[in-house]
Design an enzyme around this catalytic site. Structure first.
Site, PDB file in Angstrom:
ATOM      1  N   CYS A   2      -0.214  16.298 -37.505  1.00  0.00           N
ATOM      2  CA  CYS A   2      -0.045  14.869 -37.279  1.00  0.00           C
ATOM      3  C   CYS A   2      -0.742  14.115 -38.416  1.00  0.00           C
ATOM      4  O   CYS A   2      -1.717  14.591 -38.980  1.00  0.00           O
ATOM      5  CB  CYS A   2      -0.615  14.371 -35.960  1.00  0.00           C
ATOM      6  N   ARG A  27       2.233  17.179 -42.397  1.00  0.00           N
ATOM      7  CA  ARG A  27       1.281  17.354 -41.304  1.00  0.00           C
ATOM      8  C   ARG A  27       1.961  17.331 -39.940  1.00  0.00           C
ATOM      9  O   ARG A  27       1.315  17.530 -38.912  1.00  0.00           O
ATOM     10  CB  ARG A  27       0.228  16.221 -41.326  1.00  0.00           C
ATOM     11  N   TRP A  77       3.310  15.965 -34.745  1.00  0.00           N
ATOM     12  CA  TRP A  77       3.632  17.362 -34.437  1.00  0.00           C
ATOM     13  C   TRP A  77       3.333  17.507 -32.951  1.00  0.00           C
ATOM     14  O   TRP A  77       2.179  17.434 -32.529  1.00  0.00           O
ATOM     15  CB  TRP A  77       2.762  18.307 -35.269  1.00  0.00           C
ATOM     16  N   ASN A 103      -4.547  11.522 -33.618  1.00  0.00           N
ATOM     17  CA  ASN A 103      -4.448  12.951 -33.938  1.00  0.00           C
ATOM     18  C   ASN A 103      -5.469  13.675 -33.075  1.00  0.00           C
ATOM     19  O   ASN A 103      -6.571  13.162 -32.875  1.00  0.00           O
ATOM     20  CB  ASN A 103      -4.827  13.223 -35.395  1.00  0.00           C
ATOM     21  N   GLY A 104      -5.137  14.884 -32.644  1.00  0.00           N
ATOM     22  CA  GLY A 104      -6.081  15.639 -31.821  1.00  0.00           C
ATOM     23  C   GLY A 104      -5.553  15.749 -30.405  1.00  0.00           C
ATOM     24  O   GLY A 104      -4.397  15.411 -30.130  1.00  0.00           O
ATOM     25  N   GLU A 484       1.239  39.555 -45.125  1.00  0.00           N
ATOM     26  CA  GLU A 484       1.412  38.230 -45.723  1.00  0.00           C
ATOM     27  C   GLU A 484       2.872  38.027 -46.168  1.00  0.00           C
ATOM     28  O   GLU A 484       3.437  36.949 -46.001  1.00  0.00           O
ATOM     29  CB  GLU A 484       0.422  38.061 -46.891  1.00  0.00           C
ATOM     30  N   LYS A 488       5.241  35.002 -44.789  1.00  0.00           N
ATOM     31  CA  LYS A 488       5.913  34.009 -45.639  1.00  0.00           C
ATOM     32  C   LYS A 488       7.410  34.022 -45.374  1.00  0.00           C
ATOM     33  O   LYS A 488       8.045  32.991 -45.269  1.00  0.00           O
ATOM     34  CB  LYS A 488       5.687  34.374 -47.088  1.00  0.00           C
ATOM     35  N   GLU A 491       8.323  32.632 -41.850  1.00  0.00           N
ATOM     36  CA  GLU A 491       7.928  31.225 -41.726  1.00  0.00           C
ATOM     37  C   GLU A 491       8.972  30.268 -42.289  1.00  0.00           C
ATOM     38  O   GLU A 491       9.234  29.216 -41.708  1.00  0.00           O
ATOM     39  CB  GLU A 491       6.611  31.094 -42.494  1.00  0.00           C
ATOM     40  N   HIS A 507       5.780  56.583 -35.718  1.00  0.00           N
ATOM     41  CA  HIS A 507       5.271  56.581 -34.345  1.00  0.00           C
ATOM     42  C   HIS A 507       6.019  55.577 -33.460  1.00  0.00           C
ATOM     43  O   HIS A 507       5.541  55.239 -32.389  1.00  0.00           O
ATOM     44  CB  HIS A 507       3.767  56.290 -34.348  1.00  0.00           C
ATOM     45  N   LYS A 605       1.379  21.597 -41.562  1.00  0.00           N
ATOM     46  CA  LYS A 605       0.211  22.005 -42.337  1.00  0.00           C
ATOM     47  C   LYS A 605      -1.041  21.658 -41.553  1.00  0.00           C
ATOM     48  O   LYS A 605      -1.109  20.603 -40.933  1.00  0.00           O
ATOM     49  CB  LYS A 605       0.237  21.219 -43.661  1.00  0.00           C
TER      50      LYS A 605
HETATM   51  C1  F6R Z   1       1.118  30.314 -43.810  1.00  0.00           C
HETATM   52  C2  F6R Z   1       0.105  29.313 -43.626  1.00  0.00           C
HETATM   53  C3  F6R Z   1      -0.740  29.357 -42.392  1.00  0.00           C
HETATM   54  C4  F6R Z   1      -2.183  29.014 -42.763  1.00  0.00           C
HETATM   55  C5  F6R Z   1      -3.048  28.949 -41.509  1.00  0.00           C
HETATM   56  C6  F6R Z   1      -4.509  28.652 -41.848  1.00  0.00           C
HETATM   57  O1  F6R Z   1       1.785  30.180 -45.014  1.00  0.00           O
HETATM   58  O2  F6R Z   1      -0.056  28.472 -44.444  1.00  0.00           O
HETATM   59  O3  F6R Z   1      -0.672  30.583 -41.744  1.00  0.00           O
HETATM   60  O4  F6R Z   1      -2.653  29.988 -43.648  1.00  0.00           O
HETATM   61  O5  F6R Z   1      -2.564  27.975 -40.653  1.00  0.00           O
HETATM   62  O6  F6R Z   1      -4.632  27.432 -42.503  1.00  0.00           O
HETATM   63  P1  F6R Z   1      -5.956  27.065 -43.283  1.00  0.00           P
HETATM   64  O7  F6R Z   1      -6.033  27.983 -44.456  1.00  0.00           O
HETATM   65  O8  F6R Z   1      -5.786  25.635 -43.664  1.00  0.00           O
HETATM   66  O9  F6R Z   1      -7.094  27.298 -42.344  1.00  0.00           O
END
Ligand code: F6R
Length: 610
Positions: A2, A27, A77, A103-104, A484, A488, A491, A507, A605
């Site tokens: 948000c 956000r 969000w 926010n929150g 990872e 990616k 996502e 297994h 984000k």
């Molecule tokens: C994936 C991604 C998320 C963040 C996670 C932690 O590409 O970006 O999995 O890595 O939400 O975010 P931070 O690093 O801001 O604590």
């Protein structure tokens, strides 16, 4: 998660608010809204426009008459209630004279909603935030500050919020508790935002509110105070930020821009931290002298999502180089299992945003129990950075795309520096130290080399994009790389991508291998290479298509596989060079499928909710 913006000054608020919201859209992007105080010389009124969808949808639907020189805005969000027009912020009371963006999460919103309903208040949304608008409206305190403070005294939870009130048209009142809020000082105008990204175009003179603080913004200045209305001394300072670093520039997306910025980001995180004389790293900000570093008996790394996976890469580095037992755990799980906090363990919190609430609460829990936590954090002054006992900033620069790329790379290098420092006060020889210092110095250039192969990876990405389901496999150092890579890929492409240890396939998961299920395998030229190649034959024998990330010279025999060779580093550092092509594959798969790579569905984000 948000975004909040606010403005008071001499200009029309709505265009500024919409521009700021556009910059915060990463956000949260399921709904957006703005409120302005209008009414000219007569009685002031609050006008609200809000709707489900993107900021551009809101901008297109804004009424022609939406004038006002003071306003607040929000991009959402969804947490409480789906993304609908009614649930979009700003929220208001029955009289429509109060507007709140928040926010929150308010933990006792359910109880407060019930109470308000019993008292005859008609709630029009499913959100927690709406109660705040009613509570502010019901307060009879003589000032807006007093009304907001009274409302906040009744709620529990986290907030970054901004409030407009038609009876107090010369001000915006804001408050912070667990969700960031920054005040931007302009020339006879004031801004507020939950993220610097929304301010830098207007001002770089910024004040960060502390948790528990409130502020009043007028056109000519701001004052800060605690919730009991006693004054605080928070001041604004000029930040050294380049506003252009918040723009995508000529790039088609932030993710692509940020991937390409990795060589420069890698250089920045290393700058001034490598010591040739003693072949070690200097991380003064950790606050650990040699004696304390030697006394560390264990390292525990905590992060979420990609930060957790790179934490696993970091644990491997630390254990191998410093020979200290090290592991990584998802911060979101750690804090709920009443962990034993050990005074001889060094806890490391890793976070791009420094706002991820699970990571933040894990840090607070460790410190509450007397543990020592250092942070690897990108955003300067963020909550995690401030809560830690010490740490190092990653200097990746602003990361806007939801999918983390350059921050993750700097996290890996941060762990390499930490591992080197811990190792060199223990048993790692100066010759070994030198081997790593040289290899670290070479990494930015090697990362650029990998990125230069982007064009060759596009066709592979398109093929992978056609599969509904994929495996990403690796072993030991390669397993977090596979995790990872899968993260990616899923996502942003929305394909099912599952990471597995190569050694564990037989297994169970081998049952899923078929010509329709490709496997992306991480096969560095290390002590496990032969075993890895043998396992790939088991996949090929079942008709599973293979993409193999490996090093030149690795003999894949007669394996039918698409081969991607990456440059060699020292084997401890290879994981980061193996990670970069996986970002590129995910990016081009998602782009090929026509997805908005910067704003993947359902995500946002910085996850500031539990
Ligand atoms: C994936 C991604 C998320 C963040 C996670 C932690 O590409 O970006 O999995 O890595 O939400 O975010 P931070 O690093 O801001 O604590």
């Amino acid at each position: 998660m948000c975004g909040i913006v606010g403005y008071i000054g001499g200009q029309q608020a709505a265009p500024l608010l919409l521009e700021g919201l556009g910059r915060l859209e990463h956000r949260g992007y399921d709904s957006a809204g703005v409120a302005v105080l209008g009414g000219g010389t007569g009685r002031s009124t609050v006008r609200i426009a809000r709707r489900a969808g993107r900021v551009r949808d809101l901008a297109e639907s804004l009424p022609a008459r939406f004038a006002g020189r003071c306003g607040i805005g929000h991009t959402r969000w969804a947490t409480h209630g789906p993304a609908t027009d009614a649930n979009a912020h700003p929220h208001t009371d029955a009289s429509g004279r109060v507007a709140v963006v928040h926010n929150g999460i308010l933990d006792n919103a359910g109880l407060l909603r019930r109470r308000l309903t019993e008292e005859g208040v008609e709630l029009t949304s499913e959100t927690d935030t709406e109660v705040l608008a009613h509570l502010v409206a019901r307060s009879v305190a003589p000032t807006l500050e007093g009304r907001v403070a009274e409302a906040l005294a009744l709620v529990e939870g986290t907030w970054g919020l901004a409030v407009l009130h038609a009876d107090f048209p010369d001000r915006v009142v804001v408050a912070r508790n667990g969700s960031p809020l920054l005040i931007g000082v302009g020339d006879k105008e004031m801004h507020v935002a939950s993220d610097l990204a929304a301010l830098v175009r207007y001002t770089t003179t910024v004040a960060h509110l502390e948790d528990g603080e409130m502020a009043t913004l007028t056109a000519t200045g701001f004052t800060t105070y605690r919730q009991d209305l006693t004054a605080t001394a928070t001041t604004a300072r000029v930040l050294e930020v380049d506003p252009a670093s918040y723009d995508a520039g000529e790039h088609e997306s932030f993710m692509r821009k940020e991937m390409l910025e990795q060589p420069a980001a890698a250089e920045r995180v290393l700058r001034g931290r490598l010591d040739d004389r003693f072949a070690t790293a200097h991380l003064g900000g950790l606050g650990l002298d040699a004696r304390e570093a030697r006394a560390v008996r264990r390292v525990k790394i905590l992060g979420c999502g990609s930060a957790y996976y790179v934490g696993q890469m970091g644990a491997s580095l630390i254990e191998e180089l410093a020979r200290v037992p090290a592991d990584a755990e998802a911060a979101s799980e750690f804090r709920y299992r009443n962990p034993v906090i050990d005074p001889d363990t060094l806890y490391v919190a890793v976070s791009q945003s420094g706002e991820t609430v699970d990571t933040l609460l894990a840090v607070q829990e460790i410190r509450r129990k007397g543990g020592r936590v250092v942070g690897l954090v990108n955003v300067v002054g963020s909550a995690v950075a401030r809560e830690c006992d010490g740490g190092l900033y990653l200097h990746a620069g602003p990361e806007v795309a939801v999918a983390s790329t350059k921050a993750l790379t700097t996290m890996f290098l941060g762990f390499a520096l930490l591992a080197l420092q811990l190792a060199r006060v223990r048993d790692l020889s100066i010759a070994e130290g030198r081997r790593l210092v040289d290899a670290l110095r070479a990494l930015p250039e090697q990362i650029a080399e990998v990125l230069d192969t982007e064009a060759d990876l596009v066709a592979v990405a398109k093929e992978l994009a056609e599969a509904e389901s994929l495996f990403f496999v690796g072993r030991v150092r390669g397993f977090p790389v596979a995790r990872e890579g899968a993260q990616k890929f899923k996502e942003i492409s929305y394909r099912h991508a599952e990471a597995y240890q190569t050694s564990e396939l037989k297994h169970g998961p081998l049952a899923l291998i078929s010509p329709a299920v490709p496997t992306v395998a991480i096969v560095p030229d290390d002590e496990l290479v032969e075993r890895n190649v043998a396992a790939l034959h088991e996949i090929a024998a079942r008709g599973g298509p293979l993409v193999v990330l490996t090093h030149a010279g690795v003999d894949l025999g007669d394996l039918a596989a698409t081969r991607i060779d990456v440059p060699r580093s020292e084997r401890e550092l290879d994981p980061i060079l193996l990670t970069i092509p996986l970002q590129v594959l995910a990016y081009h798969a998602a782009a090929h499928l026509g997805h908005d790579v910067d704003k993947p569905r359902n995500l946002a984000k910085s996850v500031t909710v539990e």
